[in-house]
Design an enzyme around this catalytic site. Sequence first.
Site, PDB file in Angstrom:
ATOM      1  N   LYS A 206       0.842  -1.214   0.000  1.00  0.00           N
ATOM      2  CA  LYS A 206       0.000   0.000   0.000  1.00  0.00           C
ATOM      3  C   LYS A 206       0.870   1.254   0.000  1.00  0.00           C
ATOM      4  CE  LYS A 206      -2.592   2.616   3.484  1.00  0.00           C
ATOM      5  NZ  LYS A 206      -1.534   3.264   4.283  1.00  0.00           N
ATOM      6  N   ASN A 207       1.710   1.392   1.008  1.00  0.00           N
ATOM      7  CA  ASN A 207       2.425   2.659   1.151  1.00  0.00           C
ATOM      8  C   ASN A 207       3.463   2.882   0.064  1.00  0.00           C
ATOM      9  OD1 ASN A 207       0.810   3.420   3.244  1.00  0.00           O
ATOM     10  ND2 ASN A 207       2.230   2.808   4.852  1.00  0.00           N
TER      11      ASN A 207
ATOM     12  N   CYS B  90      -5.544   8.424   8.516  1.00  0.00           N
ATOM     13  CA  CYS B  90      -6.008   7.970   9.830  1.00  0.00           C
ATOM     14  C   CYS B  90      -5.739   9.026  10.890  1.00  0.00           C
ATOM     15  CB  CYS B  90      -5.272   6.687  10.230  1.00  0.00           C
ATOM     16  SG  CYS B  90      -5.692   5.271   9.221  1.00  0.00           S
TER      17      CYS B  90
ATOM     18  N   ARG C 126      -0.470  15.176  12.959  1.00  0.00           N
ATOM     19  CA  ARG C 126       0.377  14.665  11.874  1.00  0.00           C
ATOM     20  C   ARG C 126       0.806  15.831  10.979  1.00  0.00           C
ATOM     21  NH1 ARG C 126      -2.208   9.245   9.306  1.00  0.00           N
ATOM     22  NH2 ARG C 126      -0.075   8.962   8.603  1.00  0.00           N
TER      23      ARG C 126
ATOM     24  N   ASP D   6       2.882   0.527  12.379  1.00  0.00           N
ATOM     25  CA  ASP D   6       1.685   0.008  11.696  1.00  0.00           C
ATOM     26  C   ASP D   6       1.342  -1.419  12.132  1.00  0.00           C
ATOM     27  OD1 ASP D   6       1.617   2.390  10.363  1.00  0.00           O
ATOM     28  OD2 ASP D   6       2.416   1.609   8.475  1.00  0.00           O
TER      29      ASP D   6
ATOM     30  N   ARG E 299      -9.603   0.644   3.121  1.00  0.00           N
ATOM     31  CA  ARG E 299      -8.704   1.685   2.592  1.00  0.00           C
ATOM     32  C   ARG E 299      -7.322   1.117   2.297  1.00  0.00           C
ATOM     33  NH1 ARG E 299      -7.390   5.753   6.519  1.00  0.00           N
ATOM     34  NH2 ARG E 299      -5.645   5.738   5.112  1.00  0.00           N
TER      35      ARG E 299
HETATM   36  N1  EPU Z   1       6.132  14.324  11.573  1.00  0.00           N
HETATM   37  C1  EPU Z   1       6.261  15.665  11.842  1.00  0.00           C
HETATM   38  N2  EPU Z   1       6.444  16.521  10.796  1.00  0.00           N
HETATM   39  C2  EPU Z   1       6.476  16.102   9.509  1.00  0.00           C
HETATM   40  C3  EPU Z   1       6.328  14.726   9.224  1.00  0.00           C
HETATM   41  C4  EPU Z   1       6.156  13.860  10.286  1.00  0.00           C
HETATM   42  O1  EPU Z   1       6.229  16.065  12.999  1.00  0.00           O
HETATM   43  O2  EPU Z   1       6.630  16.937   8.615  1.00  0.00           O
HETATM   44  C5  EPU Z   1       5.957  13.364  12.687  1.00  0.00           C
HETATM   45  C6  EPU Z   1       4.572  12.712  12.638  1.00  0.00           C
HETATM   46  O3  EPU Z   1       3.616  13.500  13.302  1.00  0.00           O
HETATM   47  C7  EPU Z   1       4.840  11.397  13.316  1.00  0.00           C
HETATM   48  C8  EPU Z   1       6.279  11.056  12.903  1.00  0.00           C
HETATM   49  O4  EPU Z   1       6.864  12.297  12.508  1.00  0.00           O
HETATM   50  O5  EPU Z   1       4.795  11.564  14.705  1.00  0.00           O
HETATM   51  C9  EPU Z   1       6.402  10.068  11.771  1.00  0.00           C
HETATM   52  O6  EPU Z   1       5.582  10.454  10.670  1.00  0.00           O
HETATM   53  P1  EPU Z   1       5.891  10.009   9.182  1.00  0.00           P
HETATM   54  O7  EPU Z   1       6.052  11.239   8.375  1.00  0.00           O
HETATM   55  O8  EPU Z   1       6.987   9.006   9.181  1.00  0.00           O
HETATM   56  O9  EPU Z   1       4.543   9.292   8.794  1.00  0.00           O
HETATM   57  P2  EPU Z   1       3.557   9.567   7.590  1.00  0.00           P
HETATM   58  O10 EPU Z   1       4.334   9.901   6.368  1.00  0.00           O
HETATM   59  O11 EPU Z   1       2.487  10.486   8.019  1.00  0.00           O
HETATM   60  C10 EPU Z   1       3.634   7.090   6.783  1.00  0.00           C
HETATM   61  C11 EPU Z   1       2.624   6.029   6.460  1.00  0.00           C
HETATM   62  C12 EPU Z   1       1.951   5.568   7.745  1.00  0.00           C
HETATM   63  C13 EPU Z   1       3.012   5.035   8.698  1.00  0.00           C
HETATM   64  C14 EPU Z   1       4.095   6.089   8.931  1.00  0.00           C
HETATM   65  C15 EPU Z   1       5.254   5.587   9.775  1.00  0.00           C
HETATM   66  C16 EPU Z   1       1.882   6.534   4.225  1.00  0.00           C
HETATM   67  C17 EPU Z   1       0.832   7.067   3.349  1.00  0.00           C
HETATM   68  N3  EPU Z   1       1.638   6.567   5.534  1.00  0.00           N
HETATM   69  O12 EPU Z   1       2.912   8.149   7.405  1.00  0.00           O
HETATM   70  O13 EPU Z   1       1.074   4.527   7.384  1.00  0.00           O
HETATM   71  O14 EPU Z   1       2.429   4.716   9.942  1.00  0.00           O
HETATM   72  O15 EPU Z   1       4.621   6.539   7.657  1.00  0.00           O
HETATM   73  O16 EPU Z   1       5.826   4.464   9.222  1.00  0.00           O
HETATM   74  O17 EPU Z   1       2.913   6.068   3.770  1.00  0.00           O
HETATM   75  C18 EPU Z   1      -0.729   3.060   7.715  1.00  0.00           C
HETATM   76  O18 EPU Z   1      -0.376   2.504   6.673  1.00  0.00           O
HETATM   77  O19 EPU Z   1      -1.609   2.606   8.499  1.00  0.00           O
HETATM   78  C19 EPU Z   1      -0.086   4.315   8.092  1.00  0.00           C
HETATM   79  C20 EPU Z   1      -0.573   5.130   9.029  1.00  0.00           C
END
Ligand code: EPU
Length: 431
Positions: A24-25, A120, A125, A307, A399
């Site tokens: 997915k991701n 989610c 975030r 995850d 999703r």
């Molecule tokens: N964060 C910040 N600022 C940023 C970006 C992130 O503070 O600009 C913080 C977030 O709030 C969080 C941490 O850094 O506390 C990590 O966030 P990250 O950016 O790594 O996560 P994401 O890009 O929002 C993706 C996946 C998530 C998965 C996370 C961590 C996608 C679309 N989503 O989210 O997937 O949990 O990386 O591996 O790729 C899921 O598949 O269920 C899911 C939530």
Amino acid sequence: MPDYKLVIEGGRELRGETYVSGGKNTSLAVVPATLLAEDACQIENLPDIEDIRVLIQILRHLGAKVDWKPEQKQMVVDPSQLTSNEVPFKLSQRMRASYYIMGALLGRYGYAKVGYPGGCDLGSRPIDQHLKGFRALGAKIYEENGMIVLEGKLKGANINFDMVTVGGTINVMLAACRAQGDTVLTNCAREPHIVDTANFLNRIGARIRGAGTDTIRIRGVSKLNGAPYTVIPDQIETGTLMIAAAATRGDVVLHGCIPTHMEALTAKLLEMGILVTSQDDIISVQLRQGHRAIRLSTQEYPGFPTDLQQPMSALLTRALGTSEVIENIFDSRFKHLDEMRKMGAKSTINGKIAYIEGVPELHGAPVTSPDLRGGAALVIAGLMAKGVTEIYNPETIARGYEHLESKLNALGSVIRREPIILNGNGHANTL
Ligand code: EPU
């Protein structure tokens, strides 16, 4: 308003063989990355999930030609005649990965106007690190009617992320591919889908080195071409199925996996007394007797993935002893535990730590899926429970998991979708 619920008749062992779907991701990054190319790209092994359907709507809104054949897991995206650089909020808020449209359009056209992303609800975030990276590359960023506008001709830069972010690493990598000169990203996330996205970009002509380490070097190129690409299998679906197999004290063989992506989970399952073996692209999971409680702490890859924390905590509800689960990545990823308490699970939450006291048995109950992985955790709890579990809000699960019910049913579970109607008081009744 959801129009169906999942009904699970629990207490059945999962047995047999199944396959793992495309990630997915990784798909949600590779498909937007096609916007950087001049010609059509054919992407293979895409999962048939709701987030992909939303992404297709976004691409078509931009004027890309999309030919999606879910039965063949294949999509051709032709981005050569885009008619818009804007994604309205009503589309962007339907998924998290809409943020990748910013990096892709900015990198290709030097302009993007995109609504804030959804996804989610796992607590705050922010996307400040994405924006910080775009700014460092020379983009001017401002808000217009609640939309984020990014514009500018990009130039390579050295960017150190303040925290390890999966989305931020990929997004800035997308933007930097066609920037003028060299970019060096440090303190990068190392998840398998970052490597997969970089591999795809390199296939279409980018020059990216170091993806999978904490330093990624990108030499900007003026043009990216179309090419075919096959995305990697889903690490989190693999883990969810492994946990479900153990939770039902079953015996399951998964095909089409990458076992090295599963090392953090495998180590924990072995520590609990669950038998896990792997060979080539096959992982087998077996559990005959009770399993032990553990201490678990989520980390960036190659640590234990956040995850899988939720599915894993379902398994821990029946472990011998009390487990300690520390969620380090997101502020609010324990809502599924509140729901599982309705099924007889025992847990207490103290900030980012959940203590889960194993109980001999769960019982079926009506519960509500709070989010994608929390929903998968409730499915696993439902499989373990005695009696019937009803899961409301199940579209959260669709999703991100491809045909989860049919895959599990082929292994011996009994899960069905039942329609919901509302009575005069607004309460849900089954037809
Ligand atoms: N964060 C910040 N600022 C940023 C970006 C992130 O503070 O600009 C913080 C977030 O709030 C969080 C941490 O850094 O506390 C990590 O966030 P990250 O950016 O790594 O996560 P994401 O890009 O929002 C993706 C996946 C998530 C998965 C996370 C961590 C996608 C679309 N989503 O989210 O997937 O949990 O990386 O591996 O790729 C899921 O598949 O269920 C899911 C939530």
